[in-house]
Design an enzyme around this catalytic site. Structure first.
Site, PDB file in Angstrom:
ATOM      1  N   ASP A  65      45.892  40.855 -49.474  1.00 25.69           N
ATOM      2  CA  ASP A  65      46.822  41.183 -48.401  1.00 25.69           C
ATOM      3  C   ASP A  65      47.368  42.590 -48.639  1.00 25.69           C
ATOM      4  OD1 ASP A  65      48.000  40.108 -50.690  1.00 25.69           O
ATOM      5  OD2 ASP A  65      48.869  38.422 -49.637  1.00 25.69           O
ATOM      6  N   GLU A 126      52.972  38.376 -44.606  1.00 23.47           N
ATOM      7  CA  GLU A 126      54.378  38.004 -44.721  1.00 23.47           C
ATOM      8  C   GLU A 126      55.011  37.619 -43.386  1.00 23.47           C
ATOM      9  OE1 GLU A 126      55.875  37.544 -47.401  1.00 23.47           O
ATOM     10  OE2 GLU A 126      54.897  38.729 -48.959  1.00 23.47           O
TER      11      GLU A 126
END
Length: 367
Positions: A65, A126
């Site tokens: 990520d 997130e």
């Protein structure tokens, strides 16, 4: 002298960016990857992929990520965030550094690969689950990817150790909201009102009892807790409205639908008894991270010291979206610091990155 993964990590730590707005991050990754014998492209207009084509029929993927958090960094280090109010406080800078170093390792063994390798850098872990867009792009079908691997740095494990488990590892997480609409009266005439505060209290109590039944039927690790309740205006008036916020975390979609149905049954019963209208809403949330058992068994053979967690964890991760599309294995890499994820002082010894890269290398499909 800094190792290459440490240098990658520090460079990326200085330029944290949020959600899908990642121009400096993607430019950095693209610049590093462009020096290697791979195709660099974006499957969805936001992420970055490195494709190592070994001319094989099948492929494997590794995921990192990219996004940071809206947190003001409090660390006093020479590679502190240069973007005020933004920080890599969840280790994604480390995840990217490991994936970049893995790309260099793949380049060195390209001729020995028995499968092609796709390295994925995704946005918005997130926030809105950027993994979904990578899956929807069709890149895994196009490249015939048969398995995907990923890491998360984990402060509560000893430094440099790695652990995971077959089956459920991380929870499905959905935010649950209940709104109560009653009728306010003076407490001297409470029989003329509809008590939203009492309805909320009964709802919380009944939901707690329901949790016991859910754990008995679906496993002891499920949880449903409420952290915020707003209701009432003054002490001597029946509350007309209430607002309740909580979170439901389970390890299967079946368990979620069962619990969601039970919550509606509770609401209907309270409405019948108290005359308070209850509206339940839920966030979309992330699915549970369910590790492929065959991939875990294979990793146990290839990775010395791979630990097996006794129970799954109640955090959520959008790696789960990949696992709904293809077999996947998600692992936790210990930093040993105990500094919580999302802390404004999150940091770690960068030697753990080299340990993570070595594990990735052992999972490469090599002749």
């Amino acid at each position: 002298m800094l190792s290459r993964p440490a240098r990658f990590r520090r460079d990326l730590h200085r330029i944290p960016e949020l959600d899908f707005d990642l121009p400096e991050t993607t430019a950095y990754l693209t610049n590093v990857l462009s020096t290697l014998p791979c195709e660099v492209f974006s499957p969805d207009g936001h992420g970055v992929c490195a494709w190592f084509d070994a001319g094989k029929a099948e492929s494997v993927a590794f995921r990192s990520d990219m996004d940071a958090l809206p947190i003001r960094e409090m660390n006093e280090v020479d590679f502190v965030s240069t973007h005020p109010g933004k920080m890599h406080a969840c280790g994604h800078d480390g995840h990217m550094a490991m994936a970049l170093e893995l790309a260099h390792a793949v380049a060195e063994v390209r001729e020995r690969l028995t499968k092609n390798v796709l390295i994925v850098f995704q946005p918005a872990e997130e926030t809105t689950g950027g993994a979904q867009l990578i899956v929807k792009s069709g890149v895994f079908t196009e490249k015939n990817v048969k398995a995907i691997y990923g890491f998360h740095l984990w402060p509560d494990l000893p430094k440099g150790t790695v652990s995971s488990r077959p089956g459920p590892l991380l929870a499905r997480s959905n935010e649950i909201t209940a709104d109560f609409e009653g009728k306010s009266t003076h407490i001297a005439k409470s029989e003329d009102g509809a008590d939203a505060l009492l309805a909320a209290a009964r709802f919380v109590t009944a939901a707690d009892r329901m949790l016991g039944q859910l754990r008995a039927e679906e496993g002891p690790w499920c949880t449903l807790k409420f952290g915020r309740l707003e209701t009432g205006t003054v002490r001597n008036a029946i509350a007309a409205r209430g607002h309740l916020e909580g979170s439901l975390r389970v390890f299967s979609d079946t368990a979620f639908e069962k619990a969601w149905g039970w919550l509606h049954d509770i609401a209907d019963e309270i409405t019948k008894n108290l005359g308070v209208k209850i509206t339940l809403t839920r966030s979309e949330g992330y699915p549970p991270v369910i590790n492929d058992e065959a991939l875990f068994a294979d990793a146990l053979e290839k990775v010395p010291g791979l630990g097996t967690l006794e129970k799954p964890l109640l955090i959520a991760e959008d790696f789960a979206f990949y696992q709904k599309a293809l077999p996947g294995l998600f692992m936790l890499l210990g930093t040993g610091t105990g500094i919580p994820l999302h802390s404004d002082r999150f940091n770690f010894d960068e030697s753990v990155l080299e340990a993570g890269v070595e594990i990735y290398k052992k999972l490469l499909p090599l002749a």
